[in-house]
Design an enzyme around this catalytic site. Structure first.
Site, PDB file in Angstrom:
ATOM      1  N   HIS A 154       0.834  -1.206   0.000  1.00  0.00           N
ATOM      2  CA  HIS A 154       0.000   0.000   0.000  1.00  0.00           C
ATOM      3  C   HIS A 154       0.869   1.257   0.000  1.00  0.00           C
ATOM      4  O   HIS A 154       0.900   1.995  -0.979  1.00  0.00           O
ATOM      5  CB  HIS A 154      -0.963  -0.006   1.198  1.00  0.00           C
ATOM      6  CG  HIS A 154      -1.823   1.212   1.271  1.00  0.00           C
ATOM      7  ND1 HIS A 154      -2.056   1.864   2.445  1.00  0.00           N
ATOM      8  CD2 HIS A 154      -2.482   1.891   0.299  1.00  0.00           C
ATOM      9  CE1 HIS A 154      -2.850   2.913   2.199  1.00  0.00           C
ATOM     10  NE2 HIS A 154      -3.116   2.938   0.902  1.00  0.00           N
ATOM     11  N   HIS A 198      -2.358   0.814   7.948  1.00  0.00           N
ATOM     12  CA  HIS A 198      -3.771   0.880   7.528  1.00  0.00           C
ATOM     13  C   HIS A 198      -4.399  -0.503   7.513  1.00  0.00           C
ATOM     14  O   HIS A 198      -5.356  -0.754   6.803  1.00  0.00           O
ATOM     15  CB  HIS A 198      -3.913   1.561   6.163  1.00  0.00           C
ATOM     16  CG  HIS A 198      -3.061   2.792   6.028  1.00  0.00           C
ATOM     17  ND1 HIS A 198      -1.816   2.777   5.421  1.00  0.00           N
ATOM     18  CD2 HIS A 198      -3.265   4.055   6.457  1.00  0.00           C
ATOM     19  CE1 HIS A 198      -1.293   3.988   5.479  1.00  0.00           C
ATOM     20  NE2 HIS A 198      -2.136   4.785   6.101  1.00  0.00           N
TER      21      HIS A 198
HETATM   22 FE1  FES Z   1       0.206  -1.006   4.775  1.00  0.00          FE
HETATM   23 FE2  FES Z   1      -1.210   1.176   4.224  1.00  0.00          FE
HETATM   24  S1  FES Z   1       0.951   0.990   4.281  1.00  0.00           S
HETATM   25  S2  FES Z   1      -1.945  -0.787   4.730  1.00  0.00           S
END
Ligand code: FES
Length: 133
Positions: A62, A81
């Site tokens: 992500h 997140h």
């Molecule tokens: Fe891992 Fe956003 S950086 S869920």
């Protein structure tokens, strides 16, 4: 464009890997943290005497936060997140904000020496345009 070859890197001996414990290493270079885990039972793509050893980039797809291995749920969890990835199913994203599975580190097993080597990467390591810089 030039295609650079992946290095072959020693990840350790299968016999020295405790079951269900993530061991950190770097691949294909020092700025790419990874985990290797011996799951304890055969898994898709697993190597070693029990076909149960797998490895993944530990940078969340992500936004690049470090994922942590949760032995209880046998998943990688990202604290930023809350994405979750499954090492027993090719690093598949189980839920969360990421859109890509965890990049998988390709492993080879040498039956003579019991050594596991990293030899390539499936998927793009977070923040890179190419896995080999
Ligand atoms: Fe891992 Fe956003 S950086 S869920």
């Amino acid at each position: 464009s030039t295609t650079l070859a992946y290095p072959k890197a020693n990840v350790g001996k299968s016999a020295g890997m405790a079951v269900n414990e993530a061991i950190g290493f770097s691949y294909p270079d020092e700025s790419s943290p990874c985990y290797v885990i011996r799951m304890g039972a055969p898994v898709p793509g697993g190597v070693g005497p029990n076909a149960d050893i797998v490895a993944y980039s530990s940078m969340c797809t992500h936004m690049g936060c470090p994922v942590a291995y949760d032995a209880g749920s046998r998943t990688f969890k990202c604290g930023c997140h809350f994405s979750i990835f499954d090492p027993e199913n090719h690093g598949q994203m189980v839920c969360g904000q990421a859109t890509e599975d965890l990049p998988r580190i390709k492993l080879e097993y040498d039956t003579q020496t019991d050594l596991v080597h990293a030899v390539g990467v499936d998927g793009l390591i977070y923040g890179r345009q190419s896995n080999i810089l």
